[in-house]
Write a protein that holds these residues in place. Structure first.
Motif, PDB file in Angstrom:
ATOM      1  N   GLU A  16      51.488  36.065  51.954  1.00 37.00           N
ATOM      2  CA  GLU A  16      51.568  36.076  53.112  1.00 37.00           C
ATOM      3  C   GLU A  16      49.597  35.419  54.079  1.00 37.00           C
ATOM      4  OE1 GLU A  16      51.971  38.635  51.696  1.00 37.00           O
ATOM      5  OE2 GLU A  16      54.377  38.703  51.655  1.00 37.00           O
ATOM      6  N   GLU A  17      49.088  35.763  53.053  1.00 36.63           N
ATOM      7  CA  GLU A  17      47.986  34.929  53.541  1.00 36.63           C
ATOM      8  C   GLU A  17      47.378  34.507  52.535  1.00 36.63           C
ATOM      9  OE1 GLU A  17      43.425  36.892  54.088  1.00 36.63           O
ATOM     10  OE2 GLU A  17      44.743  37.987  53.852  1.00 36.63           O
ATOM     11  N   ALA A  18      46.798  32.907  52.726  1.00 34.41           N
ATOM     12  CA  ALA A  18      46.399  32.146  51.738  1.00 34.41           C
ATOM     13  C   ALA A  18      45.049  32.136  51.562  1.00 34.41           C
ATOM     14  CB  ALA A  18      46.041  30.455  52.892  1.00 34.41           C
ATOM     15  N   PRO A  19      44.832  32.140  50.141  1.00 35.28           N
ATOM     16  CA  PRO A  19      42.874  32.331  49.731  1.00 35.28           C
ATOM     17  C   PRO A  19      42.006  31.842  49.910  1.00 35.28           C
ATOM     18  CG  PRO A  19      44.657  31.013  48.196  1.00 35.28           C
ATOM     19  CD  PRO A  19      45.146  31.469  49.216  1.00 35.28           C
ATOM     20  N   GLU A  20      41.011  32.082  50.145  1.00 40.14           N
ATOM     21  CA  GLU A  20      39.809  31.206  50.570  1.00 40.14           C
ATOM     22  C   GLU A  20      39.857  30.394  49.844  1.00 40.14           C
ATOM     23  OE1 GLU A  20      38.329  32.233  53.418  1.00 40.14           O
ATOM     24  OE2 GLU A  20      39.912  34.018  54.120  1.00 40.14           O
ATOM     25  N   PRO A  21      39.179  29.455  49.583  1.00 40.45           N
ATOM     26  CA  PRO A  21      38.692  28.119  49.623  1.00 40.45           C
ATOM     27  C   PRO A  21      37.823  29.045  48.922  1.00 40.45           C
ATOM     28  CG  PRO A  21      37.954  27.734  51.566  1.00 40.45           C
ATOM     29  CD  PRO A  21      39.212  29.128  51.797  1.00 40.45           C
ATOM     30  N   ILE A  22      37.655  28.313  47.272  1.00 39.43           N
ATOM     31  CA  ILE A  22      36.428  28.252  46.811  1.00 39.43           C
ATOM     32  C   ILE A  22      34.641  27.370  46.423  1.00 39.43           C
ATOM     33  CG2 ILE A  22      36.183  28.981  44.296  1.00 39.43           C
ATOM     34  CD1 ILE A  22      39.082  28.021  43.315  1.00 39.43           C
ATOM     35  N   VAL A  23      34.236  28.464  47.117  1.00 38.36           N
ATOM     36  CA  VAL A  23      32.516  28.472  47.379  1.00 38.36           C
ATOM     37  C   VAL A  23      31.901  27.980  45.875  1.00 38.36           C
ATOM     38  CG1 VAL A  23      30.979  27.958  48.462  1.00 38.36           C
ATOM     39  CG2 VAL A  23      32.822  28.068  50.059  1.00 38.36           C
ATOM     40  N   ASP A  24      30.881  26.879  45.717  1.00 37.99           N
ATOM     41  CA  ASP A  24      30.426  27.038  44.594  1.00 37.99           C
ATOM     42  C   ASP A  24      29.078  27.521  44.979  1.00 37.99           C
ATOM     43  OD1 ASP A  24      28.322  26.675  42.937  1.00 37.99           O
ATOM     44  OD2 ASP A  24      28.923  24.318  42.363  1.00 37.99           O
ATOM     45  N   ASP A  25      28.498  28.739  45.162  1.00 30.88           N
ATOM     46  CA  ASP A  25      27.744  29.364  45.613  1.00 30.88           C
ATOM     47  C   ASP A  25      26.657  29.894  44.463  1.00 30.88           C
ATOM     48  OD1 ASP A  25      28.786  31.855  44.788  1.00 30.88           O
ATOM     49  OD2 ASP A  25      28.493  33.201  46.217  1.00 30.88           O
ATOM     50  N   GLY A  26      27.183  29.478  43.283  1.00 33.24           N
ATOM     51  CA  GLY A  26      25.777  29.789  41.488  1.00 33.24           C
ATOM     52  C   GLY A  26      26.118  30.815  41.442  1.00 33.24           C
ATOM     53  N   SER A  27      27.090  31.734  41.991  1.00 28.83           N
ATOM     54  CA  SER A  27      28.086  32.880  41.398  1.00 28.83           C
ATOM     55  C   SER A  27      28.147  32.924  40.002  1.00 28.83           C
ATOM     56  CB  SER A  27      28.854  33.594  42.107  1.00 28.83           C
ATOM     57  OG  SER A  27      27.718  34.088  43.485  1.00 28.83           O
ATOM     58  N   PHE A  28      27.803  33.856  38.658  1.00 29.50           N
ATOM     59  CA  PHE A  28      28.722  33.799  37.807  1.00 29.50           C
ATOM     60  C   PHE A  28      29.872  33.937  38.181  1.00 29.50           C
ATOM     61  CE2 PHE A  28      30.251  35.683  34.065  1.00 29.50           C
ATOM     62  CZ  PHE A  28      29.657  34.764  32.867  1.00 29.50           C
ATOM     63  N   ARG A  29      30.979  33.277  37.723  1.00 33.17           N
ATOM     64  CA  ARG A  29      32.736  33.630  37.754  1.00 33.17           C
ATOM     65  C   ARG A  29      33.130  33.222  36.695  1.00 33.17           C
ATOM     66  NH1 ARG A  29      34.003  31.718  43.491  1.00 33.17           N
ATOM     67  NH2 ARG A  29      35.982  32.125  42.477  1.00 33.17           N
ATOM     68  N   LEU A  30      33.863  34.464  36.391  1.00 31.32           N
ATOM     69  CA  LEU A  30      34.452  35.168  35.491  1.00 31.32           C
ATOM     70  C   LEU A  30      36.185  34.860  35.498  1.00 31.32           C
ATOM     71  CD1 LEU A  30      35.043  36.394  32.360  1.00 31.32           C
ATOM     72  CD2 LEU A  30      35.050  38.242  33.963  1.00 31.32           C
ATOM     73  N   LEU A  31      37.230  33.742  35.172  1.00 34.89           N
ATOM     74  CA  LEU A  31      38.301  33.687  35.065  1.00 34.89           C
ATOM     75  C   LEU A  31      39.302  34.537  33.978  1.00 34.89           C
ATOM     76  CD1 LEU A  31      40.954  33.197  36.523  1.00 34.89           C
ATOM     77  CD2 LEU A  31      40.622  30.611  35.437  1.00 34.89           C
ATOM     78  N   ALA A  32      40.327  35.104  34.511  1.00 34.07           N
ATOM     79  CA  ALA A  32      40.929  36.060  33.848  1.00 34.07           C
ATOM     80  C   ALA A  32      42.665  35.767  33.269  1.00 34.07           C
ATOM     81  CB  ALA A  32      41.185  37.580  33.679  1.00 34.07           C
ATOM     82  N   LEU A  33      42.711  35.075  32.944  1.00 35.35           N
ATOM     83  CA  LEU A  33      44.640  34.847  32.964  1.00 35.35           C
ATOM     84  C   LEU A  33      45.167  34.994  31.686  1.00 35.35           C
ATOM     85  CD1 LEU A  33      43.362  31.138  32.755  1.00 35.35           C
ATOM     86  CD2 LEU A  33      44.586  31.916  34.718  1.00 35.35           C
ATOM     87  N   GLY A  34      47.317  34.895  31.857  1.00 34.93           N
ATOM     88  CA  GLY A  34      47.873  35.873  30.625  1.00 34.93           C
ATOM     89  C   GLY A  34      48.602  36.680  31.481  1.00 34.93           C
ATOM     90  N   ASP A  35      48.909  37.673  30.592  1.00 30.77           N
ATOM     91  CA  ASP A  35      49.633  38.469  29.997  1.00 30.77           C
ATOM     92  C   ASP A  35      49.346  39.735  30.638  1.00 30.77           C
ATOM     93  OD1 ASP A  35      48.226  39.198  28.177  1.00 30.77           O
ATOM     94  OD2 ASP A  35      49.854  38.589  26.884  1.00 30.77           O
ATOM     95  N   SER A  36      50.490  41.166  30.010  1.00 27.22           N
ATOM     96  CA  SER A  36      49.889  42.324  31.160  1.00 27.22           C
ATOM     97  C   SER A  36      48.711  42.754  30.132  1.00 27.22           C
ATOM     98  CB  SER A  36      51.254  42.863  30.062  1.00 27.22           C
ATOM     99  OG  SER A  36      51.404  43.477  29.176  1.00 27.22           O
ATOM    100  N   LEU A  37      47.854  42.286  29.545  1.00 24.27           N
ATOM    101  CA  LEU A  37      47.449  42.762  29.100  1.00 24.27           C
ATOM    102  C   LEU A  37      45.623  42.604  29.959  1.00 24.27           C
ATOM    103  CD1 LEU A  37      48.353  43.625  26.092  1.00 24.27           C
ATOM    104  CD2 LEU A  37      45.651  42.679  24.892  1.00 24.27           C
ATOM    105  N   THR A  38      45.862  41.664  30.657  1.00 20.44           N
ATOM    106  CA  THR A  38      44.741  40.735  31.251  1.00 20.44           C
ATOM    107  C   THR A  38      45.109  41.551  32.464  1.00 20.44           C
ATOM    108  OG1 THR A  38      45.010  38.409  30.844  1.00 20.44           O
ATOM    109  CG2 THR A  38      44.471  38.744  32.451  1.00 20.44           C
ATOM    110  N   LYS A  39      46.404  41.881  32.639  1.00 24.17           N
ATOM    111  CA  LYS A  39      46.632  43.003  33.718  1.00 24.17           C
ATOM    112  C   LYS A  39      46.418  44.453  34.074  1.00 24.17           C
ATOM    113  CE  LYS A  39      50.268  43.480  37.754  1.00 24.17           C
ATOM    114  NZ  LYS A  39      51.737  43.583  38.048  1.00 24.17           N
ATOM    115  N   GLY A  40      46.200  44.371  32.324  1.00 22.03           N
ATOM    116  CA  GLY A  40      45.922  45.953  32.627  1.00 22.03           C
ATOM    117  C   GLY A  40      46.466  47.087  31.998  1.00 22.03           C
ATOM    118  N   THR A  41      47.962  46.465  31.657  1.00 20.57           N
ATOM    119  CA  THR A  41      48.777  47.840  31.648  1.00 20.57           C
ATOM    120  C   THR A  41      48.869  48.586  31.077  1.00 20.57           C
ATOM    121  OG1 THR A  41      50.735  45.724  32.576  1.00 20.57           O
ATOM    122  CG2 THR A  41      51.543  47.713  31.980  1.00 20.57           C
ATOM    123  N   GLY A  42      48.965  50.004  31.029  1.00 19.39           N
ATOM    124  CA  GLY A  42      49.199  51.359  30.632  1.00 19.39           C
ATOM    125  C   GLY A  42      47.185  51.749  30.119  1.00 19.39           C
ATOM    126  N   ASP A  43      46.511  51.232  30.950  1.00 17.15           N
ATOM    127  CA  ASP A  43      45.616  52.008  31.438  1.00 17.15           C
ATOM    128  C   ASP A  43      44.832  52.603  32.841  1.00 17.15           C
ATOM    129  OD1 ASP A  43      42.834  52.584  31.791  1.00 17.15           O
ATOM    130  OD2 ASP A  43      42.342  50.771  31.829  1.00 17.15           O
TER     131      ASP A  43
END
Length: 272
Positions: A52-79
Motif C-alpha cells: 500500500e505504501e511505496a518504499p522510501e528511496p535509498i539514500v547513500d548517507d554513508g551508513s553501513f547497510r546490511l542486506l538479508a535475502l533468502g528463505d525462512s532462516l533469513t525471516k527467522g521462522t522458529g525463533d
C-alpha cells in the motif's frame, strides 16, 4: 525414544506439502499457506515499504547497510524472540561498531533458490543490492529437503538431480549480486542437518556435507563471497537447537548462526 518417534511422525506429516520446511509443522503453517510468498515483517532496521505504501528511496548517507535475502532462516521462522540469525547478527555488529546499521530483511517463507534468483530482478531488491555493504543469503534448504519429502528418496541419482538444479540457480544468484555490487561482502549460509537424530542420520549427514562443499566451491568463484558453515554448530546437539517444528532453529540455534556470521565481519568493516 519418544522424541525420535515424534520426529518421524512430524516428517510423515511434512510429506503432504513441499512447503512445510519453511512454514514449519505447527504454529507457522498459517503463514506458509496464506498465499503467495511475501517479504518478511518489519524488524528493527528493516527497509520500509508495503504494497500500500511505496518504499522510501535509498539514500547513500554513508551508513553501513546490511542486506538479508533468502528463505525462512533469513525471516527467522522458529525463533520465539522474533529475531532469527539476522537479528542476532545485527545486535553483534551494533555492539562492535557502537553505531546504527541500516538493515533490509527480505526473507520469504518457503522460498527456493529459483524464486530468490527471480526476486533479484525486482527493482527494489536491485537498489538494495547496489547500496549494501554486506549481503547475507540463506537458500537451498527448501531445494534439498522439500518439506521432508526428500527423506523418502535418498538415492544418489535423485539427490544429484536436486543438487545440480540448485547449483545452477546459486550461480545465477551470485552472478546477479556481483553484477549489481562488485564490492559488498557476501555470506552464504551453509545448511545444517535437522534430521541428525534419525535412523538415516549417516546418509543425510553425507548429503548435507556434500551439498555444502559444492556450494562453497561455487561461492569461491566470486570475489569476497564465502560460505558460512553451520553444520558443525548443530551436529552434536541438533535437538537442543531446533524449534518446535523440528526443522527450523530455535532462538539458541539462530544465535549460533548470527554470532558466527558476525565474527567474519570485522569492526573495521563497519563504517565509522
Amino acid at each position: 525414544m519418544m522424541r525420535e518417534k515424534a520426529i518421524k511422525w512430524l516428517i510423515g506429516i511434512s510429506a503432504l506439502s513441499c512447503l512445510i520446511w519453511a512454514g514449519g509443522l505447527a504454529w507457522t503453517l498459517q503463514d506458509t499457506f496464506s498465499g503467495a510468498p511475501a517479504a518478511a515483517p518489519p524488524i528493527e532496521g528493516t527497509a520500509p515499504g508495503t504494497e500500500e505504501e511505496a518504499p522510501e528511496p535509498i539514500v547513500d548517507d554513508g551508513s553501513f547497510r546490511l542486506l538479508a535475502l533468502g528463505d525462512s532462516l533469513t525471516k527467522g521462522t522458529g525463533d520465539t524472540e522474533g529475531k532469527g540469525y539476522v537479528g542476532y547478527l545485527l545486535e553483534d555488529l551494533k555492539e562492535k561498531s557502537g553505531q546504527d546499521i541500516v538493515l533490509g530483511n527480505y526473507g520469504v517463507n518457503g522460498q527456493v533458490s529459483s524464486q530468490l534468483a527471480e526476486q533479484l530482478g525486482q527493482s527494489r531488491i536491485k537498489d538494495e543490492v547496489v547500496a549494501a555493504d554486506v549481503i547475507v543469503v540463506s537458500t537451498g534448504g527448501n531445494d534439498l529437503f522439500q518439506g521432508g519429502q526428500t527423506l523418502g528418496n535418498l538415492e544418489p541419482a535423485h539427490i544429484q538431480k536436486i543438487e545440480d538444479a540448485y547449483l545452477l540457480q546459486l550461480k545465477s544468484i551470485l552472478k546477479q549480486l556481483r553484477e549489481n555490487n562488485a564490492d559488498a561482502r557476501i555470506f552464504l549460509i551453509g545448511l545444517y542437518n535437522p534430521f541428525g537424530a534419525l535412523e538415516n542420520a549417516e546418509a543425510t549427514t553425507k548429503i548435507v556435507r556434500d551439498w555444502n562443499y559444492k556450494a562453497a566451491e561455487v561461492a569461491a568463484d566470486y570475489p569476497q563471497t564465502v560460505l558460512v558453515p553451520t553444520f558443525d554448530l548443530f551436529q552434536l546437539k541438533v535437538q537442543d537447537y531446533l524449534a518446535r517444528d523440528l526443522f527450523h532453529p530455535n532462538a539458541a540455534g539462530y544465535r549460533l548462526i548470527g554470532d558466527r556470521v558476525a565474527s567474519l565481519i570485522t569492526w573495521q568493516g563497519v563504517k565509522g
